[in-house]
Scaffold this motif. Structure first.
Motif, PDB file in Angstrom:
ATOM      1  N   ALA A  31       0.754  -1.209  -0.063  1.00 48.37           N
ATOM      2  CA  ALA A  31       0.091  -0.068   0.077  1.00 48.37           C
ATOM      3  C   ALA A  31       0.952   1.352  -0.203  1.00 48.37           C
ATOM      4  CB  ALA A  31      -0.882  -0.107   1.100  1.00 48.37           C
ATOM      5  N   TRP A  32       1.812   1.192   0.774  1.00 47.94           N
ATOM      6  CA  TRP A  32       2.946   2.333   0.733  1.00 47.94           C
ATOM      7  C   TRP A  32       3.509   2.678  -0.671  1.00 47.94           C
ATOM      8  CZ3 TRP A  32       8.051   2.704  -0.012  1.00 47.94           C
ATOM      9  CH2 TRP A  32       8.844   3.869   0.286  1.00 47.94           C
ATOM     10  N   VAL A  33       4.032   1.511  -1.313  1.00 41.63           N
ATOM     11  CA  VAL A  33       4.551   1.743  -2.721  1.00 41.63           C
ATOM     12  C   VAL A  33       3.353   2.218  -3.637  1.00 41.63           C
ATOM     13  CG1 VAL A  33       5.381   0.278  -4.650  1.00 41.63           C
ATOM     14  CG2 VAL A  33       6.426  -0.036  -2.269  1.00 41.63           C
ATOM     15  N   GLY A  34       2.401   1.813  -3.558  1.00 42.44           N
ATOM     16  CA  GLY A  34       1.021   2.395  -4.317  1.00 42.44           C
ATOM     17  C   GLY A  34       0.883   3.577  -4.220  1.00 42.44           C
ATOM     18  N   ARG A  35       0.883   4.129  -2.865  1.00 41.79           N
ATOM     19  CA  ARG A  35       0.850   5.451  -2.626  1.00 41.79           C
ATOM     20  C   ARG A  35       1.748   6.284  -3.140  1.00 41.79           C
ATOM     21  NH1 ARG A  35      -0.999   3.588   2.386  1.00 41.79           N
ATOM     22  NH2 ARG A  35       0.944   4.093   3.314  1.00 41.79           N
ATOM     23  N   ASN A  36       2.965   5.927  -2.830  1.00 46.12           N
ATOM     24  CA  ASN A  36       4.122   6.822  -3.336  1.00 46.12           C
ATOM     25  C   ASN A  36       4.059   6.841  -4.947  1.00 46.12           C
ATOM     26  OD1 ASN A  36       4.957   7.698  -0.859  1.00 46.12           O
ATOM     27  ND2 ASN A  36       6.056   5.792  -0.729  1.00 46.12           N
ATOM     28  N   ARG A  38       1.602   6.831  -6.941  1.00 49.19           N
ATOM     29  CA  ARG A  38       0.529   7.565  -7.216  1.00 49.19           C
ATOM     30  C   ARG A  38       0.855   9.352  -7.027  1.00 49.19           C
ATOM     31  NH1 ARG A  38      -3.448   6.410  -3.693  1.00 49.19           N
ATOM     32  NH2 ARG A  38      -3.624   4.357  -4.679  1.00 49.19           N
ATOM     33  N   LYS A  39       1.644   9.452  -6.053  1.00 49.01           N
ATOM     34  CA  LYS A  39       1.930  10.687  -5.570  1.00 49.01           C
ATOM     35  C   LYS A  39       3.087  11.172  -6.683  1.00 49.01           C
ATOM     36  CE  LYS A  39       1.415  11.079  -0.676  1.00 49.01           C
ATOM     37  NZ  LYS A  39       2.292  10.732   0.612  1.00 49.01           N
ATOM     38  N   VAL A  40       3.903  10.503  -7.291  1.00 43.53           N
ATOM     39  CA  VAL A  40       4.920  10.902  -8.273  1.00 43.53           C
ATOM     40  C   VAL A  40       4.138  11.179  -9.590  1.00 43.53           C
ATOM     41  CG1 VAL A  40       6.758   9.953  -9.556  1.00 43.53           C
ATOM     42  CG2 VAL A  40       6.842   9.616  -7.195  1.00 43.53           C
ATOM     43  N   ARG A  41       3.304  10.151  -9.740  1.00 40.64           N
ATOM     44  CA  ARG A  41       2.578  10.460 -11.280  1.00 40.64           C
ATOM     45  C   ARG A  41       1.689  11.799 -11.078  1.00 40.64           C
ATOM     46  NH1 ARG A  41      -0.265   4.722 -12.462  1.00 40.64           N
ATOM     47  NH2 ARG A  41       1.707   3.672 -13.199  1.00 40.64           N
ATOM     48  N   GLU A  42       1.022  12.224  -9.906  1.00 37.88           N
ATOM     49  CA  GLU A  42       0.579  13.432  -9.840  1.00 37.88           C
ATOM     50  C   GLU A  42       1.366  14.540  -9.923  1.00 37.88           C
ATOM     51  OE1 GLU A  42      -1.545  13.238  -5.956  1.00 37.88           O
ATOM     52  OE2 GLU A  42      -2.993  11.728  -6.899  1.00 37.88           O
ATOM     53  N   PHE A  43       2.349  14.386  -9.209  1.00 39.97           N
ATOM     54  CA  PHE A  43       3.554  15.690  -9.309  1.00 39.97           C
ATOM     55  C   PHE A  43       3.934  15.697 -10.785  1.00 39.97           C
ATOM     56  CE2 PHE A  43       4.882  14.539  -4.938  1.00 39.97           C
ATOM     57  CZ  PHE A  43       4.156  15.619  -4.217  1.00 39.97           C
ATOM     58  N   ALA A  44       4.292  14.716 -11.590  1.00 38.95           N
ATOM     59  CA  ALA A  44       4.802  14.606 -12.890  1.00 38.95           C
ATOM     60  C   ALA A  44       3.422  15.332 -13.739  1.00 38.95           C
ATOM     61  CB  ALA A  44       5.034  13.399 -13.562  1.00 38.95           C
ATOM     62  N   SER A  45       2.397  14.942 -13.439  1.00 38.82           N
ATOM     63  CA  SER A  45       1.177  15.443 -14.373  1.00 38.82           C
ATOM     64  C   SER A  45       0.956  16.989 -14.114  1.00 38.82           C
ATOM     65  CB  SER A  45       0.060  14.711 -14.179  1.00 38.82           C
ATOM     66  OG  SER A  45      -0.557  14.616 -12.977  1.00 38.82           O
ATOM     67  N   GLY A  46       1.229  17.330 -12.634  1.00 37.58           N
ATOM     68  CA  GLY A  46       0.961  18.551 -12.445  1.00 37.58           C
ATOM     69  C   GLY A  46       2.303  19.536 -12.991  1.00 37.58           C
ATOM     70  N   ALA A  47       3.445  19.046 -13.020  1.00 42.24           N
ATOM     71  CA  ALA A  47       4.549  19.739 -13.501  1.00 42.24           C
ATOM     72  C   ALA A  47       4.290  19.878 -15.004  1.00 42.24           C
ATOM     73  CB  ALA A  47       5.949  18.909 -13.453  1.00 42.24           C
ATOM     74  N   ARG A  48       3.671  19.069 -15.727  1.00 41.60           N
ATOM     75  CA  ARG A  48       3.576  18.823 -17.096  1.00 41.60           C
ATOM     76  C   ARG A  48       2.507  19.814 -17.607  1.00 41.60           C
ATOM     77  NH1 ARG A  48       2.108  13.836 -18.444  1.00 41.60           N
ATOM     78  NH2 ARG A  48      -0.046  14.269 -18.063  1.00 41.60           N
TER      79      ARG A  48
END
Length: 136
Positions: A31-36, A38-48
């Motif tokens: 669950a921890w790996v999945g949350r992290n 997901r956070k990295v994907r959100e950061f990348a899409s926000g930066a894009r």
């Protein structure tokens, strides 16, 4: 992202995680790996999205060379040959400019009737038979 990882490698990682972490800590670690992730994907899409908003139409011009490089990186000659030989032409026009659905305008030629050859004369006694050039 995980294009080169197959199901067998994921199974090996799960079994190794089960042995290393134990059955009681493995679900919380997954669950921890999945949350992290997901956070990295959100950061990348926000930066894009932020970069796209700031650059405006120049963003597409900047992205095109990167897409070309990505296409070269995923170059697979076997796939290209298979698509050319067996692929479905979605737009109807091939790369050489000919339409895949166009029928030839030349009417088909009826097959020619086979030429009937007369039987060769029978050799008389002591005479050599003729040689058939098509048979040799």
């Amino acid at each position: 992202m995980f294009e080169s990882i197959g199901w067998s490698e994921i199974l090996v990682l799960a079994v190794a995680g089960l042995f290393i972490l134990g059955p009681e800590r493995l679900p919380s670690a997954a669950a921890w790996v999945g949350r992290n992730i997901r956070k990295v994907r959100e950061f990348a899409s926000g930066a894009r999205d932020q970069l796209k908003g700031e650059l405006g139409p120049d963003f597409d011009e900047l992205r095109k060379p990167l897409q070309d490089l990505q296409r070269l990186r995923s170059f697979d000659p076997k796939q290209i040959v298979a698509n050319q030989l067996f692929g479905d032409d979605t737009n109807g026009t091939k790369q050489n400019g000919f339409s895949a659905t166009a029928q030839p305008s030349i009417p088909p030629v009826p097959p020619a009737s086979p030429a009937v050859k007369p039987d060769p004369p029978k050799p008389t006694s002591g005479e050599r038979p003729q040689i058939d050039p098509d048979a040799t």
